[in-house]
Scaffold this active site. Sequence first.
Site, short mmCIF file in Angstrom:
data_model
loop_
_atom_site.label_atom_id
_atom_site.label_comp_id
_atom_site.label_asym_id
_atom_site.label_seq_id
_atom_site.Cartn_x
_atom_site.Cartn_y
_atom_site.Cartn_z
N SER A 251 0.82 -1.22 0.00
CA SER A 251 0.00 0.00 0.00
C SER A 251 0.84 1.26 0.00
CB SER A 251 -0.91 0.02 1.23
OG SER A 251 -1.81 -1.05 1.17
N GLY A 252 2.16 1.11 -0.18
CA GLY A 252 3.02 2.29 -0.16
C GLY A 252 3.85 2.40 1.10
N HIS B 134 2.21 -3.89 9.93
CA HIS B 134 1.05 -4.17 9.08
C HIS B 134 -0.16 -4.59 9.94
CE1 HIS B 134 3.24 -3.80 5.41
NE2 HIS B 134 3.88 -4.94 5.48
N ARG C 290 -4.64 2.21 0.37
CA ARG C 290 -4.57 2.19 -1.09
C ARG C 290 -5.85 1.60 -1.66
NH1 ARG C 290 0.27 -0.40 -4.89
NH2 ARG C 290 -0.18 0.97 -6.65
#
Length: 305
Positions: free
Chosen positions: A43-44, A111, A134
């Site tokens: 997601s970056g 995460h 994202r």
Amino acid sequence: NNKFYRHGQGWHCSEVGIVGAMVTDACFSARPSDVIIATLPKSGTTWMKSLLYATVHRRERPVVGAAAADQHPLNSWGPHDLIKFFEYQLYTRDRVPDLDRLPDPRLFATHVPFVSLPSSVVATPGCKIVYVCRDPKDHLVSLWDFVNKYFRVKDGLEPLSVEAAAELFCAGLTPFGPYWDHVLGYWRAHRADPDKVLFFRYEEMQRDPAAHVRRLAEFVGLPFSSEEEDGGVVDAVVGLCSFERMRGMAPTKGGRTEFPIGVVPNSSFFRQGVVGDWVNHLSPEMARRIDAITADKFRGSGLVV
Ligand code: A3P
């Protein structure tokens, strides 16, 4: 091993991730100056690690000018070495690291969903969380490609079809998923306390990275001065961490990062770096299905992805 397990708080992961999250919760002691990056994989995360590191350390590790940028630690150590994951790199089944001697501000990444964050992160005033969300379809395509290339094929398994990956995704069976619970958990925490949790979208970061770097700097209590603005420091941070630049660096091309779930080349974190690549992989029907689930799950939350 890479078998999937379900955490008691409703999310899925390999054993390493689940055990790592539990050990972190039990053993991590937060400080008011800590900053934690939280994301779903793909997601970056790597981009945000680089932006946060460059922003926080910009005074002792200048980013302006080609020479300064060339000597910046991001060039030689890599984002995953500079800001480590709680559950993959720091805390494992048989390791509790000594983080007391790290200088302030300590920067970490995770995460893990909000509900399972180390309780001291949530309870410690001042300790902050930066979330990056994202588009689910791009997250899925990026994850599918990554898992196939760097885990399944390497382990001698058949690559997963994108249809099969989408089925698993819709059933919530992705690392640290279900996607929607993860995003909503951090979104609600952000709405409840925007000074504690910053909420960014990858797509908006792409549209205006400089504005996001400014917000990030303010959020962590290090706003850019007018001298820095005039000196082009914001743009230098953006440039140092741009996809093209990071992908072209020697440690990206030649280096590898070791996680307990496996060793991956650093280049694996730089695939395309664009918004909307899902259109090249997902059928319109699949995309509609994911959009419908997302609209349903996010209804009434104030969140539009
Ligand atoms: P794609 O696979 O869609 O290209 P993570 O760091 O959480 O693993 O996320 C990886 C995704 O972020 C990949 O997406 C990767 O290309 C993209 N990415 C990595 N560095 C980036 C950067 N500096 N700017 C924009 N996107 C980046």
